[in-house]
Design a protein around this motif. Structure first.
Motif, PDB file in Angstrom:
ATOM      1  N   ILE A   1       0.828  -1.206   0.000  1.00 17.49           N
ATOM      2  CA  ILE A   1       0.000   0.000   0.000  1.00 17.49           C
ATOM      3  C   ILE A   1       0.870   1.268   0.000  1.00 17.49           C
ATOM      4  O   ILE A   1       0.413   2.336  -0.449  1.00 17.49           O
ATOM      5  CB  ILE A   1      -0.965  -0.002   1.200  1.00 17.49           C
TER       6      ILE A   1
ATOM      7  N   GLY B   1      -7.666   3.343   0.784  1.00 16.59           N
ATOM      8  CA  GLY B   1      -7.172   3.498  -0.582  1.00 16.59           C
ATOM      9  C   GLY B   1      -8.257   3.914  -1.559  1.00 16.59           C
ATOM     10  O   GLY B   1      -8.024   4.725  -2.463  1.00 16.59           O
TER      11      GLY B   1
ATOM     12  N   THR C   1      -6.880   2.413  -7.212  1.00 18.31           N
ATOM     13  CA  THR C   1      -6.005   2.150  -6.062  1.00 18.31           C
ATOM     14  C   THR C   1      -6.695   1.254  -5.049  1.00 18.31           C
ATOM     15  O   THR C   1      -6.065   0.380  -4.433  1.00 18.31           O
ATOM     16  CB  THR C   1      -5.605   3.480  -5.402  1.00 18.31           C
TER      17      THR C   1
ATOM     18  N   LEU D   1       1.555   1.926  -3.563  1.00 16.21           N
ATOM     19  CA  LEU D   1       0.330   2.340  -4.235  1.00 16.21           C
ATOM     20  C   LEU D   1      -0.062   3.768  -3.880  1.00 16.21           C
ATOM     21  O   LEU D   1      -1.028   4.299  -4.457  1.00 16.21           O
ATOM     22  CB  LEU D   1      -0.820   1.397  -3.859  1.00 16.21           C
ATOM     23  N   GLY D   2       0.647   4.389  -2.958  1.00 17.99           N
ATOM     24  CA  GLY D   2       0.374   5.772  -2.600  1.00 17.99           C
ATOM     25  C   GLY D   2      -0.744   5.949  -1.591  1.00 17.99           C
ATOM     26  O   GLY D   2      -1.273   7.063  -1.439  1.00 17.99           O
ATOM     27  N   VAL D   3      -1.122   4.906  -0.873  1.00 21.98           N
ATOM     28  CA  VAL D   3      -2.170   5.013   0.141  1.00 21.98           C
ATOM     29  C   VAL D   3      -1.608   5.769   1.346  1.00 21.98           C
ATOM     30  O   VAL D   3      -0.534   5.428   1.852  1.00 21.98           O
ATOM     31  CB  VAL D   3      -2.674   3.622   0.557  1.00 21.98           C
TER      32      VAL D   3
ATOM     33  N   MET E   1      -6.476  -2.295  -6.406  1.00 20.80           N
ATOM     34  CA  MET E   1      -5.117  -2.827  -6.272  1.00 20.80           C
ATOM     35  C   MET E   1      -4.776  -3.126  -4.813  1.00 20.80           C
ATOM     36  O   MET E   1      -4.086  -4.111  -4.512  1.00 20.80           O
ATOM     37  CB  MET E   1      -4.118  -1.830  -6.856  1.00 20.80           C
ATOM     38  N   THR E   2      -5.261  -2.286  -3.894  1.00 20.98           N
ATOM     39  CA  THR E   2      -5.067  -2.581  -2.467  1.00 20.98           C
ATOM     40  C   THR E   2      -5.761  -3.877  -2.083  1.00 20.98           C
ATOM     41  O   THR E   2      -5.208  -4.694  -1.324  1.00 20.98           O
ATOM     42  CB  THR E   2      -5.605  -1.418  -1.614  1.00 20.98           C
TER      43      THR E   2
ATOM     44  N   GLN F   1      -7.557   7.614  -2.931  1.00 19.21           N
ATOM     45  CA  GLN F   1      -6.838   7.536  -4.201  1.00 19.21           C
ATOM     46  C   GLN F   1      -7.694   7.078  -5.372  1.00 19.21           C
ATOM     47  O   GLN F   1      -7.188   6.991  -6.488  1.00 19.21           O
ATOM     48  CB  GLN F   1      -5.648   6.571  -4.040  1.00 19.21           C
TER      49      GLN F   1
END
Length: 450
Positions: free
Chosen positions: A300, A337, A345, A303-305, A348-349, A341
């Motif tokens: 995560i 997420g 996202t 992923l930019g969370v 993907m999380t 995002q």
């Protein structure tokens, strides 16, 4: 001459009576005949004294025979007797469990603090044993281990709070942006949601919050009480952990004195094995939770969370609640997420969380925990549900190790009783020995450091 006919007459009468007795196959007169004659005369005297109106006549020959009433126990069917015997014993057990649960609920804080101390002791006790092997005294090894353990746990808690407080402003703005994006997506979605409907939903939420202001305020006041109780429980757990690490062997010996003498050998062997199972469970769960937190946190983070590190810590803590904890912590990461995002996202999380949890369930747990604490998944689900219903989150945390320890104790006591019965019963020559699981020698008691 006149006496001869009389003598001959009496002789003939005696011979006639003797012939009649011989015809009836009666034995010669003797002492038994005298007794019978005396009894007949006595009965005749009694009958002469009894009023004829009070004499009950004998039943006629054609009257049916009346049997005596059977014993009530014999009249009850065998199956019903077995059910009754099992029923009242089950009622006694149910009553005992009910009273025990009432007592535990009355001192719930103390019970949870002691159980937490047992779990922490099971995690730290190998470190105490290792330091003792390095030459440190028992007291110094206990103090060093306890201080390091509590400092690490305190630092983890402080880090989580610090990260949350540091990112709460950024997270709130991102959540607001995510809500706006969700609102716009609903307006443009094929679900035909209008702006008036969204405004009505928001208005209803605001009214609900306003109507429950008093409840929220009281909940805040109750939160202060919860914090005080939590601090008390933490202090109790710390002191209990110190004494269990330092003096666990003597505490166990004192507990054995409370057990009846005939059952003491079996309990003395089952206790250390239960402790070994608990230690294996705690260490294995810590390792699995740490792996989950590291890999999901890394996923995560890339992923930019936001707040990836606090979320990873939450995943580590929730991993101590089997099945339910993984679902709740994973769902929390996915929601954060998704809201902050976007949908991609969030998806993907979800993929990262599911992949790590599948690896955990099929590879890590069987490999790390092994056969020592193997519990059927159905038993895990039922025990977690029952523990959560009875005692909330604490009950859900304690449920699975309690089931694992109970399984170990019951298995050992069964093998011990079979072996004891086999030793007491003489084996005939040439008989085949019964297959009984061997009972190992007693394992070290908790806190012995070995």
């Amino acid at each position: 001459m006149s006496r001869v006919p009389g003598w001959i007459g009496r002789l003939g009468a005696g011979l006639s009576q003797m012939g009649e007795r011989m015809g009836r196959d009666e034995p010669d007169s003797g002492p038994l005949d005298d007794v019978r004659a005396s009894r007949r005369s006595a009965d005749a005297d009694v009958a002469a004294d009894v009023d004829p109106e009070q004499v009950v006549p004998a039943p006629p020959a054609y009257a049916p025979a009346v049997s005596a009433r059977p014993d009530p126990v014999a009249a009850v069917p065998w199956g019903m007797r077995v059910a009754a015997e099992a029923g009242w014993r089950l009622l006694v057990l149910a009553g005992t469990l009910w009273v025990l649960m009432k007592v535990i609920s009355a001192v719930q804080l103390v019970v949870f603090a002691f159980v937490a101390a047992l779990l922490i002791t099971a995690m730290l006790q190998p470190t105490v044993a290792r330091l003792k092997r390095l030459g440190l005294p028992r007291g110094l090894a206990t103090v060093v281990t306890a201080v390091l353990g509590f400092v690490i746990m305190g630092l983890v808690g402080w880090f989580v709070v610090w990260q949350v407080m540091d990112n709460v402003d950024t997270l709130s703005s991102q959540v607001q942006d995510g809500i706006d994006d969700l609102r716009n997506w609903l307006l443009n979605s094929p679900f035909h949601v209008t702006e008036d409907q969204i405004n009505n939903i928001a208005k209803s939420l605001r009214e609900a919050v306003g109507a429950n202001t008093e409840e929220l305020t009281s909940a805040g006041l109750e939160g202060v009480t919860v914090i005080v109780e939590a601090m008390t429980g933490i202090l109790l757990a710390m002191f209990s952990t110190l004494f269990l690490l330092y003096d666990g062997k003597r505490i166990w010996q004192w507990v054995l004195k409370l057990v009846p003498a005939p059952a003491r050998p079996g309990i003395a062997g089952a206790g250390p094995r239960a402790w070994r199972t608990l230690t294996a469970y705690v260490r294995g769960t810590v390792i699995v939770a740490l792996i989950d937190a590291i890999f999901i946190g890394i996923g995560i983070y890339f992923l930019g969370v936001p707040m990836a590190v606090p979320l990873a810590v939450f995943i580590f803590l929730f991993a101590f609640i089997p099945l339910v904890g993984a679902v709740v912590s994973g769902a929390l990461a996915v929601v954060v997420g998704l809201v902050t995002q976007g949908v991609f996202t969030g998806l993907m999380t979800l993929v990262v969380v599911l992949a790590v949890q599948q690896i955990e369930g099929h590879i890590l747990q069987p490999f790390i925990l092994g056969r020592a604490v193997r519990v059927h998944p159905l038993a895990v689900v039922l025990s977690v549900a029952a523990g959560g219903l009875v005692a909330g989150i604490g009950g859900a945390v304690v449920a699975v190790p309690l089931v694992a320890v109970t399984n170990t104790v019951v298995g050992y006591l069964r093998a011990y009783s079979q072996e004891a019965a086999l030793k007491q019963s003489p084996q005939p020559r040439g008989a085949t020995a019964v297959d009984v699981a061997p009972v190992d020698p007693p394992a070290p008691s908790p806190g012995t450091g070995s």
